[in-house]
Design a protein around this motif. Sequence first.
Motif, short mmCIF file in Angstrom:
data_model
loop_
_atom_site.label_atom_id
_atom_site.label_comp_id
_atom_site.label_asym_id
_atom_site.label_seq_id
_atom_site.Cartn_x
_atom_site.Cartn_y
_atom_site.Cartn_z
N UNK A 167 8.66 -17.50 2.56
CA UNK A 167 8.55 -16.82 1.27
C UNK A 167 7.13 -16.98 0.74
N UNK A 168 6.37 -15.89 0.65
CA UNK A 168 4.99 -16.00 0.15
C UNK A 168 4.97 -16.47 -1.30
N UNK A 169 3.91 -17.17 -1.71
CA UNK A 169 3.81 -17.64 -3.10
C UNK A 169 3.56 -16.48 -4.07
N UNK A 170 3.79 -16.74 -5.34
CA UNK A 170 3.69 -15.70 -6.37
C UNK A 170 2.35 -14.99 -6.41
N UNK A 171 1.24 -15.72 -6.25
CA UNK A 171 -0.07 -15.06 -6.32
C UNK A 171 -0.24 -14.05 -5.18
N UNK A 172 0.32 -14.34 -4.03
CA UNK A 172 0.27 -13.42 -2.88
C UNK A 172 1.17 -12.21 -3.16
N UNK A 173 2.34 -12.46 -3.73
CA UNK A 173 3.26 -11.38 -4.09
C UNK A 173 2.61 -10.48 -5.15
N UNK A 174 1.88 -11.08 -6.10
CA UNK A 174 1.18 -10.29 -7.12
C UNK A 174 0.19 -9.34 -6.47
N UNK A 175 -0.57 -9.83 -5.51
CA UNK A 175 -1.55 -8.98 -4.82
C UNK A 175 -0.85 -7.84 -4.08
N UNK A 176 0.23 -8.17 -3.41
CA UNK A 176 0.96 -7.14 -2.67
C UNK A 176 1.59 -6.13 -3.62
N UNK A 177 2.07 -6.58 -4.78
CA UNK A 177 2.65 -5.68 -5.77
C UNK A 177 1.61 -4.66 -6.25
N UNK A 178 0.38 -5.11 -6.44
CA UNK A 178 -0.69 -4.19 -6.85
C UNK A 178 -0.95 -3.17 -5.75
N UNK A 179 -0.96 -3.62 -4.51
CA UNK A 179 -1.17 -2.70 -3.38
C UNK A 179 -0.01 -1.72 -3.26
N UNK A 180 1.22 -2.20 -3.41
CA UNK A 180 2.39 -1.32 -3.32
C UNK A 180 2.37 -0.29 -4.44
N UNK A 181 1.95 -0.68 -5.63
CA UNK A 181 1.85 0.27 -6.74
C UNK A 181 0.85 1.37 -6.40
N UNK A 182 -0.25 1.01 -5.76
CA UNK A 182 -1.26 2.00 -5.32
C UNK A 182 -0.66 2.93 -4.27
N UNK A 183 0.07 2.37 -3.32
CA UNK A 183 0.68 3.18 -2.26
C UNK A 183 1.70 4.17 -2.83
N UNK A 184 2.40 3.75 -3.86
CA UNK A 184 3.44 4.62 -4.44
C UNK A 184 2.86 5.82 -5.18
N UNK A 185 1.54 5.85 -5.36
CA UNK A 185 0.90 7.02 -5.99
C UNK A 185 0.50 8.06 -4.95
N UNK A 186 0.60 7.72 -3.66
CA UNK A 186 0.20 8.65 -2.60
C UNK A 186 1.24 9.76 -2.45
N UNK A 187 0.79 10.96 -2.02
CA UNK A 187 1.74 12.04 -1.76
C UNK A 187 2.78 11.60 -0.72
N UNK A 188 4.03 11.93 -0.97
CA UNK A 188 5.11 11.59 -0.05
C UNK A 188 5.78 10.26 -0.35
N UNK A 189 5.26 9.50 -1.31
CA UNK A 189 5.82 8.18 -1.62
C UNK A 189 7.26 8.29 -2.11
N UNK A 190 7.59 9.39 -2.75
CA UNK A 190 8.94 9.56 -3.27
C UNK A 190 9.99 9.73 -2.18
#
Length: 190
Positions: A8-31
């Motif tokens: 289980x990655x630590x919270x700071x690592x999860x925070x970084x990944x959450x920011x990246x996932x939020x960016x990915x979800x803005x790409x066309x086709x994410x829905x």
Amino acid sequence: MRLFAAVLPPENVIDELAAEAARLRTLPGAGGLRWTARPGWHLTLAFYGEVTDDLVPALSDRLSRAAHRTAPFALRLAGGGQFGQGRALWAGVRGDVEALRLLAGRAEAAARKAGMPTGEHRRYKAHLTLARSRETVDVRPFVTALAEFAGSTWTVADLALVRSSLPRSGVPGEQPRYEAVARWALGAGG
């Protein structure tokens, strides 16, 4: 109980990944993808499926031994890829991946030694699943975007036994629930 062994990655690592996932979800086709929820982000080492209550103590004992025989090691989430022509999009892992593979092998062996039936052995591929699809999806733009992602390095210090509870409500988009039922420090036994 439906169980698996994980890091289980630590919270700071999860925070970084959450920011990246939020960016990915803005790409066309994410829905068109079913995105995994932050509470479910983990590195699966061995999936056990339904485990009867009488086998849990032996499995726990074996996982404790596996953890104690494995020294802490450094990892970071970086890059990404796909399985099954876009059926799964994942973040990759860098660092001491060999130590992670060794721990995965020990977690798999723990089940065998505890008397649990194990399926066919597959070569371990370290990854953290970000999204899935029931159909073939072109996730190349997401994989390309993930190529730039590099999270912080952390020291893997423990092994977790996690219970997953599958959704039962029938509500679209409901995610499985995950609960660490036990954790063992790496290297604690010398």
